[in-house]
Design an enzyme around this catalytic site. Sequence first.
Site, PDB file in Angstrom:
ATOM      1  N   SER A  35      69.323  -4.754   6.241  1.00 27.15           N
ATOM      2  CA  SER A  35      67.949  -4.872   5.773  1.00 27.15           C
ATOM      3  C   SER A  35      67.644  -3.754   4.772  1.00 27.15           C
ATOM      4  O   SER A  35      68.320  -3.641   3.765  1.00 27.15           O
ATOM      5  CB  SER A  35      67.007  -4.872   6.977  1.00 27.15           C
ATOM      6  OG  SER A  35      65.750  -5.376   6.629  1.00 27.15           O
ATOM      7  N   ASP A  82      66.870 -16.364   6.712  1.00 22.26           N
ATOM      8  CA  ASP A  82      66.305 -15.040   6.974  1.00 22.26           C
ATOM      9  C   ASP A  82      64.839 -14.979   6.537  1.00 22.26           C
ATOM     10  O   ASP A  82      64.527 -15.228   5.376  1.00 22.26           O
ATOM     11  CB  ASP A  82      67.099 -13.981   6.217  1.00 22.26           C
ATOM     12  CG  ASP A  82      66.878 -12.584   6.745  1.00 22.26           C
ATOM     13  OD1 ASP A  82      65.721 -12.212   6.982  1.00 22.26           O
ATOM     14  OD2 ASP A  82      67.877 -11.855   6.928  1.00 22.26           O
ATOM     15  N   HIS A  86      67.095 -12.741  11.249  1.00 20.82           N
ATOM     16  CA  HIS A  86      67.248 -11.646  10.301  1.00 20.82           C
ATOM     17  C   HIS A  86      68.638 -11.048  10.428  1.00 20.82           C
ATOM     18  O   HIS A  86      68.988 -10.468  11.442  1.00 20.82           O
ATOM     19  CB  HIS A  86      66.177 -10.591  10.597  1.00 20.82           C
ATOM     20  CG  HIS A  86      66.109  -9.494   9.586  1.00 20.82           C
ATOM     21  ND1 HIS A  86      66.205  -9.707   8.231  1.00 20.82           N
ATOM     22  CD2 HIS A  86      65.941  -8.150   9.744  1.00 20.82           C
ATOM     23  CE1 HIS A  86      66.086  -8.554   7.601  1.00 20.82           C
ATOM     24  NE2 HIS A  86      65.934  -7.595   8.502  1.00 20.82           N
TER      25      HIS A  86
END
Length: 530
Positions: free
Chosen positions: A226, A453, A483
């Site tokens: 991320s 996602d 995610h």
Amino acid sequence: MPTNALRVAASAAVAAALLATSACSDGGGKEKRGKDGAAQGAKALKWGDCEAPTAAEGGGQVPGKDWQCAVLEVPLDYAKPEGETIELALIRAKARDKDKRIGSLVFNFGGPGGSGITTLPGAASEYAALRDRYDLVSFDPRGVGRSAPVKCEDDKQLDAYYASDSSPATPEQEKAFLESIDKYQKACEANSGKVLPHVGTENAARDLDRIRQALGDEKLNYFGISYGTELGGVYAHLFPKNVGRAVFDAVVDPTKTSEEGALGQAKGFQLALGNFAQDCVNRGDACRLQGSTAKEIEANVIELQKKLAAKPVTGIGDRMLTETAATNGIAQSLYSKELWPLLEQGLDEADGGQGQLLLALSDALNGRDQQGRYSNIGAANAAINCADSKERPTLAQTKAKLPEFRAASPVFGDFLGWAMMSCTDWPVAGAWSTPDVSAPGSAPILVIGNTGDPATPYEGARKMVERLGPGVGVELTYKGEGHGAYNSGDKCVQQAVNSYLVDGKVPGANTVCTPSPSTSASPSPSVSAL
């Protein structure tokens, strides 16, 4: 993503939203800085027993005997390398196969604002195959957890802050919204003014190179998730010759401004909500939500938001489930398909007047434990985002953009649109519109995009590959939900990553992994916000 709205985190379940792991003991040493900004001649870290994590790190128990902790002294201001210093907290578990040890593998799980000290021990089982050959290492980035943490409001103030209306619809609500942000920002400046100018991603990338030197590694082997992909990209730009084997999972799009990133998240969360709703429809009578189509279920979610805006329902203790808290709880649940049953139950119960589950999910998102203590993920998230982004939209500019956000997501658009103002009056200027991640001369970097996602939309992976430059980024696509990809449980993704990190075998460009029906999607331990 700016603070005050859908600042997002992933957790295995509400009961374990804040992973109970570790903090650090003393140790470390000063380093010198070379002309290229890299650390030179760093002293070896002094590893020792770990302490229990602080409240700022999320709390929890002391990790097991396999874990060691240390601190590393780094400059507060890299423009003044011989000036004031801060300490970075680190944690590691040593490689099991000492004879075949490759080196250290440094993790950043995202946020920005997530504590690596807290996350890595709780997530370590996901990386067991990598620990055979690598020391698993993570850290609290500057501004986070134990590493010169940013502090803003206290726990009681944060309860009120997170319960306040984050999608104002009247002039009175707008005034209250702006006053809430102003109060929060002034608290950040009053409590952490000294560190606020120095918590941006470029400084964190320079810290990474100091960590590499202190670990004794010639190259940085890195696993970024991320926001950790943005940090990794900036590192590769600053120190391309120092990149070893690196993986970027759940990729932040380096070509998007904060506004564009927030709009992309609005679309991503709406897509994920639609996928959740369709799954519910496909299960027929087993689904406890009303609606014979995905659109009908989504419409019922919107209706629930309206009901809660007019009248919150029973939450936890004396706290009520507000529209804002419910929306945060919904967003939290979309980070992993494993959390979908909790979302289904939470929506059903909230519609019946019981908001405990959605509020618990919202608490997990905001870093609140059952004792009412908050980690500093929200404060760090705001400080890092605002130190990075130059965007400072006015009220008029924000309101002009709201129709576009609402069109992108009837459920999340208002919240993400209004959240753009979180940096408007921030006391520190931002560094860039978009980060430079070009890395000519870097070793190959494996870049993984997940088509489902919600927080870092799939398109960002291709953009990262393009910006890293020819011969650097290698794209892998995972056609899944949630995610991130590596922690989805998909064997194809894990084998590709492990083969690269352990054996140095780069997968073919544009490799595609499609999960089998039996794949169990487990949540990523990362936290993400643009």
